[in-house]
Design an enzyme around this catalytic site. Structure first.
Site: not given
Length: 353
Positions: A82, A122, A157, A172-173, A220
């Site tokens: 990811c 996952w 993730v 939230e990355s 994406y």
């Protein structure tokens, strides 16, 4: 009836794999998925629309948020494949937080629902089980700790988990990497490194407005497009944006100037995966990253920073994309290559020293 119109009716709104289940409404958090979302009309016509993240609490150095920064209190759930999770691993490594924030690496295979089976996200593996909850089999189990009614969709993730309160702080990355940069300096090996300096915040926002919708999510939007028109629109924006980044990197070392920032972290995780996955699997094949001299040199430069190469696993990355996305690759056959040498010499240091 055209092939496209027939196919577009056979897939959910929001493109393929829209959070597994079509649920594209805006959230209250105004995260990147909201700020840069495709329109509802475009989603209805097959454009991929990424669901918003659900958990937005914040760890703070002073503890005012209720989640105080402490060593060994927080845990990251990530997956090799990811790019969003990779952001967190990069900042953790650059700041020297490996001994402060623990990590579980989830398995590569995402078992998307079929035959009535629920989506659980996952998986944990025998090699890397959940050390906090050995009985858990999938990331959805962790989400249920934070919200007992959390649905079987949008199980993403990275996840930053509070071991003390047994709940998710944030998934939230963009927000997680900001916290890792600023709130754990008391425990970091590299506390003076600031990837989000005040004088570059506005410039980072401008870069993110280009990079997130057109490149990070753009690959994406190409790969998960459900119609030809949706793909055509996304692929043009993707390569126009890469052309813009190539021009920027001709003039300066990093995307915001001479200093590495979170904007670079957001971009480079997509670049590392581009030639080995997105070029083929997501049909992003007008050019390779290797065909952009400045972008490729920039990617190698960041990859060669101390601790960074250990955060990337090309083999597991290929296995996930080619082996899990069976709507795109029905046989699940994993491509053998290409092998990209990010350790090659580059001239970035000589040009900007």
């Amino acid at each position: 009836m055209s092939t496209e119109s027939s196919f577009s009716k056979a897939v959910p709104e929001g493109g393929l794999y829209c959070g597994v289940d079509a649920n594209t409404g805006p959230s209250k958090f105004n995260a990147d998925q909201d700020k840069f979302a495709v329109s509802e009309e475009a989603a209805r016509k097959g454009a991929f629309k990424r669901p918003a993240t659900a958990f937005h609490h914040r760890v703070t150095a002073d503890g005012s948020s209720g989640f105080p920064a402490e060593a060994n209190r927080y845990h990251l759930y990530v997956a090799w494949a990811c790019p969003w999770a990779h952001r967190a691993l990069l900042v953790r490594a650059l700041k020297g937080l490996e001994d402060v924030i623990s990590v579980t690496m989830l398995g590569w295979f995402l078992d998307f629902p079929s035959n009535g089976r629920p989506y659980r996200g996952w998986p944990f593996t025998k090699e890397d089980p959940d050390p906090l909850h050995p009985e858990f089999t999938h990331l959805h189990d962790v989400y249920l700790l934070a919200d007992s009614n959390y649905p079987n969709k949008s199980i993403s993730v990275p996840v930053l988990f509070d071991k003390k309160r047994q709940t998710i702080v944030n998934n939230e990355s963009a927000e997680i990497i900001d916290m890792l940069n600023s709130e754990f300096n008391a425990f970091a090996k590299n506390p003076t490194l600031d990837l989000n300096p005040e004088h570059l915040k506005e410039q980072q926002e401008k870069i993110n407005a280009l990079v997130y919708p057109c490149i990070n999510d753009g690959v994406y939007r190409c790969g998960f497009a459900a119609t030809q028109n949706a793909y055509d629109n996304a692929v043009v924006k993707l390569f126009d944006a890469l052309d813009d980044i190539e021009v920027i990197l001709e003039k300066q070392k990093y995307v915001c100037g001479d200093q590495l920032t979170l904007a670079d972290i957001r971009l480079v995780t997509t670049l590392l995966r581009f030639d080995i996955v997105y070029h083929t699997h997501f049909k992003c094949n007008k050019k390779r990253i290797k065909d952009y001299p400045n972008i490729f040199g920039y990617t190698c430069d960041i990859f060669q920073l101390p601790g960074i190469s250990a955060t990337f696993n090309p083999t597991e990355t290929r296995k996930h994309y080619f082996g899990s996305h069976l709507k795109i690759n029905p046989t699940g056959i994993v491509a053998a290559g290409p092998r990209i040498e990010f350790t090659l010499p580059h001239d970035r240091a000589e040009r900007w020293h």
